[in-house]
Design a protein around this motif. Sequence first.
Motif, PDB file in Angstrom:
ATOM      1  N   ALA A 133       0.873  -1.178   0.000  1.00 39.81           N
ATOM      2  CA  ALA A 133       0.000   0.000   0.000  1.00 39.81           C
ATOM      3  C   ALA A 133       0.904   1.219   0.000  1.00 39.81           C
ATOM      4  O   ALA A 133       2.061   1.143   0.424  1.00 39.81           O
ATOM      5  CB  ALA A 133      -0.877  -0.017   1.242  1.00 39.81           C
ATOM      6  N   PHE A 134       0.385   2.326  -0.494  1.00 40.87           N
ATOM      7  CA  PHE A 134       1.136   3.577  -0.443  1.00 40.87           C
ATOM      8  C   PHE A 134       0.492   4.493   0.588  1.00 40.87           C
ATOM      9  O   PHE A 134      -0.724   4.400   0.822  1.00 40.87           O
ATOM     10  CB  PHE A 134       1.151   4.254  -1.817  1.00 40.87           C
ATOM     11  CG  PHE A 134       2.291   3.794  -2.692  1.00 40.87           C
ATOM     12  CD1 PHE A 134       2.372   2.473  -3.107  1.00 40.87           C
ATOM     13  CD2 PHE A 134       3.282   4.667  -3.089  1.00 40.87           C
ATOM     14  CE1 PHE A 134       3.422   2.028  -3.907  1.00 40.87           C
ATOM     15  CE2 PHE A 134       4.337   4.247  -3.887  1.00 40.87           C
ATOM     16  CZ  PHE A 134       4.412   2.929  -4.296  1.00 40.87           C
ATOM     17  N   VAL A 135       1.307   5.326   1.164  1.00 42.14           N
ATOM     18  CA  VAL A 135       0.758   6.304   2.105  1.00 42.14           C
ATOM     19  C   VAL A 135       1.238   7.701   1.717  1.00 42.14           C
ATOM     20  O   VAL A 135       2.338   7.883   1.197  1.00 42.14           O
ATOM     21  CB  VAL A 135       1.162   6.014   3.570  1.00 42.14           C
ATOM     22  CG1 VAL A 135       0.600   4.695   4.041  1.00 42.14           C
ATOM     23  CG2 VAL A 135       2.660   6.051   3.737  1.00 42.14           C
ATOM     24  N   ARG A 136       0.362   8.642   1.960  1.00 41.90           N
ATOM     25  CA  ARG A 136       0.712  10.038   1.726  1.00 41.90           C
ATOM     26  C   ARG A 136       0.575  10.785   3.042  1.00 41.90           C
ATOM     27  O   ARG A 136      -0.505  10.833   3.633  1.00 41.90           O
ATOM     28  CB  ARG A 136      -0.213  10.657   0.675  1.00 41.90           C
ATOM     29  CG  ARG A 136       0.209  12.049   0.213  1.00 41.90           C
ATOM     30  CD  ARG A 136      -0.825  12.644  -0.741  1.00 41.90           C
ATOM     31  NE  ARG A 136      -1.042  11.813  -1.919  1.00 41.90           N
ATOM     32  CZ  ARG A 136      -0.238  11.784  -2.977  1.00 41.90           C
ATOM     33  NH1 ARG A 136       0.831  12.542  -3.000  1.00 41.90           N
ATOM     34  NH2 ARG A 136      -0.512  11.004  -4.005  1.00 41.90           N
ATOM     35  N   GLU A 137       1.680  11.313   3.509  1.00 40.08           N
ATOM     36  CA  GLU A 137       1.697  12.124   4.726  1.00 40.08           C
ATOM     37  C   GLU A 137       2.270  13.484   4.362  1.00 40.08           C
ATOM     38  O   GLU A 137       2.699  13.701   3.227  1.00 40.08           O
ATOM     39  CB  GLU A 137       2.584  11.455   5.797  1.00 40.08           C
ATOM     40  CG  GLU A 137       2.165  10.043   6.158  1.00 40.08           C
ATOM     41  CD  GLU A 137       3.214   9.341   7.024  1.00 40.08           C
ATOM     42  OE1 GLU A 137       4.070  10.036   7.585  1.00 40.08           O
ATOM     43  OE2 GLU A 137       3.180   8.113   7.088  1.00 40.08           O
TER      44      GLU A 137
ATOM     45  N   GLY B   2       5.340  10.200  10.357  1.00 40.64           N
ATOM     46  CA  GLY B   2       4.559  11.335  10.796  1.00 40.64           C
ATOM     47  C   GLY B   2       4.081  11.186  12.227  1.00 40.64           C
ATOM     48  O   GLY B   2       4.042  10.107  12.792  1.00 40.64           O
ATOM     49  N   GLU B   6      -0.897  13.686  12.532  1.00 36.72           N
ATOM     50  CA  GLU B   6      -0.754  14.010  11.125  1.00 36.72           C
ATOM     51  C   GLU B   6      -1.724  13.183  10.276  1.00 36.72           C
ATOM     52  O   GLU B   6      -1.903  11.993  10.503  1.00 36.72           O
ATOM     53  CB  GLU B   6       0.681  13.721  10.684  1.00 36.72           C
ATOM     54  CG  GLU B   6       0.977  14.212   9.288  1.00 36.72           C
ATOM     55  CD  GLU B   6       2.425  13.944   8.921  1.00 36.72           C
ATOM     56  OE1 GLU B   6       2.660  13.467   7.803  1.00 36.72           O
ATOM     57  OE2 GLU B   6       3.306  14.192   9.768  1.00 36.72           O
ATOM     58  N   LYS B   7      -2.330  13.855   9.316  1.00 39.87           N
ATOM     59  CA  LYS B   7      -3.279  13.165   8.448  1.00 39.87           C
ATOM     60  C   LYS B   7      -2.510  12.225   7.508  1.00 39.87           C
ATOM     61  O   LYS B   7      -1.528  12.619   6.877  1.00 39.87           O
ATOM     62  CB  LYS B   7      -4.053  14.194   7.628  1.00 39.87           C
ATOM     63  CG  LYS B   7      -5.135  13.598   6.777  1.00 39.87           C
ATOM     64  CD  LYS B   7      -5.851  14.675   5.986  1.00 39.87           C
ATOM     65  CE  LYS B   7      -6.857  14.060   5.033  1.00 39.87           C
ATOM     66  NZ  LYS B   7      -7.442  15.076   4.151  1.00 39.87           N
ATOM     67  N   VAL B   8      -2.962  10.988   7.457  1.00 44.43           N
ATOM     68  CA  VAL B   8      -2.312   9.992   6.608  1.00 44.43           C
ATOM     69  C   VAL B   8      -3.334   9.409   5.642  1.00 44.43           C
ATOM     70  O   VAL B   8      -4.367   8.883   6.054  1.00 44.43           O
ATOM     71  CB  VAL B   8      -1.701   8.850   7.457  1.00 44.43           C
ATOM     72  CG1 VAL B   8      -1.075   7.803   6.556  1.00 44.43           C
ATOM     73  CG2 VAL B   8      -0.680   9.406   8.430  1.00 44.43           C
ATOM     74  N   GLU B   9      -3.026   9.541   4.369  1.00 45.73           N
ATOM     75  CA  GLU B   9      -3.888   8.934   3.353  1.00 45.73           C
ATOM     76  C   GLU B   9      -3.262   7.612   2.921  1.00 45.73           C
ATOM     77  O   GLU B   9      -2.072   7.557   2.600  1.00 45.73           O
ATOM     78  CB  GLU B   9      -3.990   9.871   2.143  1.00 45.73           C
ATOM     79  CG  GLU B   9      -4.818   9.307   1.002  1.00 45.73           C
ATOM     80  CD  GLU B   9      -4.687  10.110  -0.283  1.00 45.73           C
ATOM     81  OE1 GLU B   9      -5.239   9.691  -1.297  1.00 45.73           O
ATOM     82  OE2 GLU B   9      -3.996  11.149  -0.256  1.00 45.73           O
ATOM     83  N   THR B  10      -4.054   6.551   2.939  1.00 48.05           N
ATOM     84  CA  THR B  10      -3.534   5.246   2.521  1.00 48.05           C
ATOM     85  C   THR B  10      -4.127   4.866   1.174  1.00 48.05           C
ATOM     86  O   THR B  10      -5.340   4.893   0.989  1.00 48.05           O
ATOM     87  CB  THR B  10      -3.875   4.165   3.559  1.00 48.05           C
ATOM     88  OG1 THR B  10      -3.293   4.537   4.807  1.00 48.05           O
ATOM     89  CG2 THR B  10      -3.316   2.811   3.154  1.00 48.05           C
ATOM     90  N   ILE B  11      -3.237   4.529   0.260  1.00 46.01           N
ATOM     91  CA  ILE B  11      -3.672   4.087  -1.072  1.00 46.01           C
ATOM     92  C   ILE B  11      -3.484   2.572  -1.121  1.00 46.01           C
ATOM     93  O   ILE B  11      -2.361   2.076  -0.951  1.00 46.01           O
ATOM     94  CB  ILE B  11      -2.848   4.775  -2.178  1.00 46.01           C
ATOM     95  CG1 ILE B  11      -3.041   6.294  -2.084  1.00 46.01           C
ATOM     96  CG2 ILE B  11      -3.242   4.270  -3.556  1.00 46.01           C
ATOM     97  CD1 ILE B  11      -1.831   7.064  -1.716  1.00 46.01           C
ATOM     98  N   PRO B  12      -4.556   1.803  -1.312  1.00 44.46           N
ATOM     99  CA  PRO B  12      -4.459   0.336  -1.241  1.00 44.46           C
ATOM    100  C   PRO B  12      -3.490  -0.221  -2.288  1.00 44.46           C
ATOM    101  O   PRO B  12      -3.244   0.418  -3.319  1.00 44.46           O
ATOM    102  CB  PRO B  12      -5.887  -0.138  -1.540  1.00 44.46           C
ATOM    103  CG  PRO B  12      -6.748   1.060  -1.361  1.00 44.46           C
ATOM    104  CD  PRO B  12      -5.907   2.258  -1.642  1.00 44.46           C
TER     105      PRO B  12
END
Lengths: 182, 165
Positions: A133-137, B2, B6-12
């Motif tokens: 999975a990728f994460v964006r912080e 982070g 901190e807001k963390v967006e996870t891309i599956p």
Amino acid sequence: MNVDLERLNVLIVDDNKHMVNLIKTILHSLGVRNTREAMDGADAFTELRNFPADIVFTDLSMSPLDGLEFTLLVRNAKDSPNPYVHIIMLTGHTEFGRLRAAVNAGVTDFLAKPVSAKAIYQRIMGVIHNPPAFVREKSYFGPDRKRFQIDRLKGSLQRAHVVLEAPEENLSEDEIDKLLAG
Amino acid sequence: MGSKSEKVETIPPSNHLRAKLGLIGDMPVEMDMEALRRAEEAVAQLQESYPEWVGPDVDRMEILLNDAKGLSGEARTASLRELFDIAHNIKGQGVSFSYPLMTDIGQSLCAFLHGMKKMDDGAFSLIKAHIQAMQVVMRDRLQDAEDPLAKKVISELCAIGARIG
């Protein structure tokens, strides 16, 4: 069943022509037909614009742009052709101190020297079977670094793992061994 | 990593590669042992010819060293820089081609060049000794990293480098 790797696109980034030849020979023997080469990170970034790589095998030490800078560029540059490409970093024993930096730059996996056919095959199968999975912080974009955590309960590990709970600390030799065990 | 706030967006994870390679759903895939055997054979052939490949690189180091002796200033630095780059490559590749002694010698030479304070006769001699050691390893196809004599030679090279570097 076996998987046919013929359609896989692989970019090899290394300024050492003998290492490039070794990796290319292994890939072709495994059935990969589409390979490109680049001499350093800048060259590789340009190559990615024309070559839709699925996997990048990159060395760490290169100039002018090294493997860490290349990885950061691929993951974060606004004009990056493919921020999600799988980046597998080659590392030598003298470069262990930079492993954490590589994880934080956004590498997908590591490949420790000596390079072997089996290790390359395992890394390819790894990204096919278990893509991260990728994460964006705010300060990071890339593969989820949690997968590098050591699961101390399981005892023996089959994949690369790193403890990231204490980012300021250096990796212990045990952690490095597990990271590179593959 | 982070902070907790901190807001963390996870891309599956993407199944792009599985789809591209024609794998359906969670269909399990095994390593093709025949392909692996072919790859290992190909590597063995490359390792067999490694001394012939790397020979010109080692010879180039010798030329660069001789050039550096007759040069000064930036020209000398450029020669030694190229010599370092070749040694660094050999350090990185030796073990992958089943010549770990080349990696050890390359590592010793890189360490010396990296920390070298002055370029005098002692430094020239030590660089020359490293190059000669590589030439012997290639000439005699020494692949055993535990060879006692080779280990002693490399140990001495490292020690002298640390002393005069």
